[in-house]
Design an enzyme around this catalytic site. Structure first.
Site, PDB file in Angstrom:
ATOM      1  N   GLU A  47       6.134  -1.804  -2.498  1.00  0.00           N
ATOM      2  CA  GLU A  47       5.209  -1.034  -1.670  1.00  0.00           C
ATOM      3  C   GLU A  47       5.648   0.423  -1.554  1.00  0.00           C
ATOM      4  O   GLU A  47       6.787   0.711  -1.166  1.00  0.00           O
ATOM      5  CB  GLU A  47       5.127  -1.680  -0.276  1.00  0.00           C
ATOM      6  N   LYS A 139      -4.348  -0.244   1.044  1.00  0.00           N
ATOM      7  CA  LYS A 139      -4.053  -1.186   2.123  1.00  0.00           C
ATOM      8  C   LYS A 139      -5.138  -1.091   3.192  1.00  0.00           C
ATOM      9  O   LYS A 139      -5.452  -0.017   3.693  1.00  0.00           O
ATOM     10  CB  LYS A 139      -2.681  -0.878   2.727  1.00  0.00           C
ATOM     11  N   CYS A 173       1.957  -6.166   1.719  1.00  0.00           N
ATOM     12  CA  CYS A 173       2.694  -6.550   2.921  1.00  0.00           C
ATOM     13  C   CYS A 173       1.907  -7.573   3.750  1.00  0.00           C
ATOM     14  O   CYS A 173       1.541  -8.628   3.247  1.00  0.00           O
ATOM     15  CB  CYS A 173       3.033  -5.300   3.725  1.00  0.00           C
TER      16      CYS A 173
END
Length: 455
Positions: A47, A139, A173
């Site tokens: 990430e 995201k 995540c």
């Protein structure tokens, strides 16, 4: 159908060159080339490894001139070291991917390309073996203080991509915990999943309810990340390639203002690869850089789905269904205000699918102007085949007829030929019919398709 029967996958646990996108891209490029030399088909990086994850997220503040100066300088530097897609950094990454002959999923900080915006996004960049950008995923839900640094993606960022080894998707995540996102990726036909993380953590303390981010190694079952990776694999019958960042305090320059007040210890790695059975093909790697590689038999998905198929015999669409948005959200007026979908566009109707007039049923003369119509939420590439299918089934004038129906076989063929689910095709057709009903001034008056009576 997938072209390959096996996949050599790699979760690249590599450290960034702190807050230096050019040096980080150069390091990533060499890592990608090395993976290619080892025969890797797919590489996934952590990430926001370019230029770094903002581990200093608890250190913000501007309550006095000095703290304001530090925060301002860090914010500006972090923005300047983020990547624009496309841009010179993505071109360099593309050259490395092409040289390696693999598919890559790169975690990075992305500058928004919307004019006037200076927002950053936590982004996964997908690059194909030809070195070309396939797409990106921003995201959708930054966690806690992450919302200070990143904006939120939208429905257009939830995608899967065709690759030589099957349909590839990815989440970042805690997105890998989001139940409806997992369902959406399954509906899109995901077969191989990339998961990106900033590090690793576990739970300790009384009742194992205290999040431990000290870099201490606990049994894997105390980590929600371990549960997320393996459950995602089992729940969706995908292979999950999970890449986590590794970074030490020594990798951070001494002149970084928050070096001594930031917890770097949880940037401890934890990259792993899971199978559709919810087991590890390669267990988590901690405390060092490295390439976590596993050779995967793609037929294992068939075996896993023989027992539990989330899109087949173990699904109960009659009990619960997913409502999934596809269009991006932007500054334009709402679709309801305009009377047409935000994603509407004008497309040419091919001669084979256009009557010469309303109900004439004759082919237009060669060179004659073709009518146009707003196709709304119908994806690009599906609009013309949809009209062509109507024409082929009901005759050249069917798109101007008062009634047209597609049976189940027609829908299945449209779904197969465009990589869509049956429900997606039905949804697109309903959107099209609804659009015609609106009789927008942009729609040719003689183009009429009515919804079947039993729809």
């Amino acid at each position: 159908m997938t072209k390959k029967r096996s996949l050599r996958a790699c979760a690249a646990q590599i450290s960034p060159v702190f807050m230096d996108k050019r040096a980080s891209v150069e390091k990533y490029g060499e890592t990608i080339r090395e993976a290619g030399r080892q025969g890797v088909d797919l590489i996934v990086t952590p990430e926001t490894g370019i230029p770094v994850y903002p581990y200093w997220r608890n250190n913000f503040g501007y309550t006095d001139p000095e703290s304001a100066r530090r925060w301002k300088e860090t914010v500006v530097r972090f923005y300047d070291e983020a990547v624009r897609i496309p841009g010179p950094e993505t071109e360099e990454l593309g050259r490395a991917v092409k040289a390696a002959g693999l598919t890559a999923v790169i975690g990075l900080n992305e500058q928004d390309d919307r004019p006037g915006s200076r927002t950053l996004y936590n982004t996964m960049l997908f690059i194909g073996p030809d070195g070309e950008i396939m797409g990106r995923h921003r995201k959708l839900m930054p966690t806690h203080q992450e919302r200070i640094f990143w904006g939120r993606g939208d429905a257009s960022d939830l995608r899967v991509f065709e690759t030589p080894f099957g349909r590839l998707g990815g989440l970042i995540c805690f997105e890998n915990h989001m139940t409806l996102l997992k369902a959406a990726m399954a509906v899109k036909g995901e077969e191989v999943h990339a998961a990106c993380w900033p590090g690793y953590w576990a739970y300790g303390g009384p009742g194992n309810t205290v999040r431990d981010m000290t870099g201490t190694l606990h049994p894997l079952h105390r980590s929600d990340q371990d549960a997320a990776v393996r459950e995602y694999a089992f729940e969706t019958q995908t292979f999950v390639v999970s890449a986590s960042l590794f970074l030490t305090e020594d990798d951070v320059p001494d002149d970084f203002p928050y070096k001594k007040t930031t917890n770097w210890k949880w940037a401890m790695g934890g990259s792993a690869i899971a199978t559709p059975f919810g087991t590890y093909a390669a267990e988590p790697l901690f405390g060092e850089e490295g390439l976590v590689i596993a050779d995967l038999d793609l037929a294992d998905r068939i075996v896993a789905k023989n027992v539990f198929d989330c899109m087949g015999h173990y699904a109960r669409w009659d009990v619960a269904q997913l409502r999934l948005k596809r269009a991006a959200v932007g500054p334009e007026p709402a679709a309801a205000e305009l009377g047409v979908p935000r994603s509407a566009r004008v497309v040419d109707i091919p001669a084979a699918a256009a009557g010469s007039d309303a109900g004439g049923g004759e082919e237009p003369e060669e060179g004659a102007a073709l009518p146009k119509a707003i196709m709304g939420a119908v994806p690009e590439g599906l609009a013309k085949p949809l009209l062509a299918a109507l024409s082929e089934k009901f005759g050249p004038g069917s798109v101007a007829a008062a009634r047209a129906e597609l049976d189940a076989d027609d829908l299945e063929e449209l779904a197969r030929s465009h990589g869509l689910s049956h429900d997606e095709v039905v949804s697109f057709i309903h959107d099209f019919i609804d659009l015609i009903r609106r009789r927008s001034e942009f729609v040719v008056p003689d183009l009429v398709v009515e919804e079947p009576a039993d729809a």
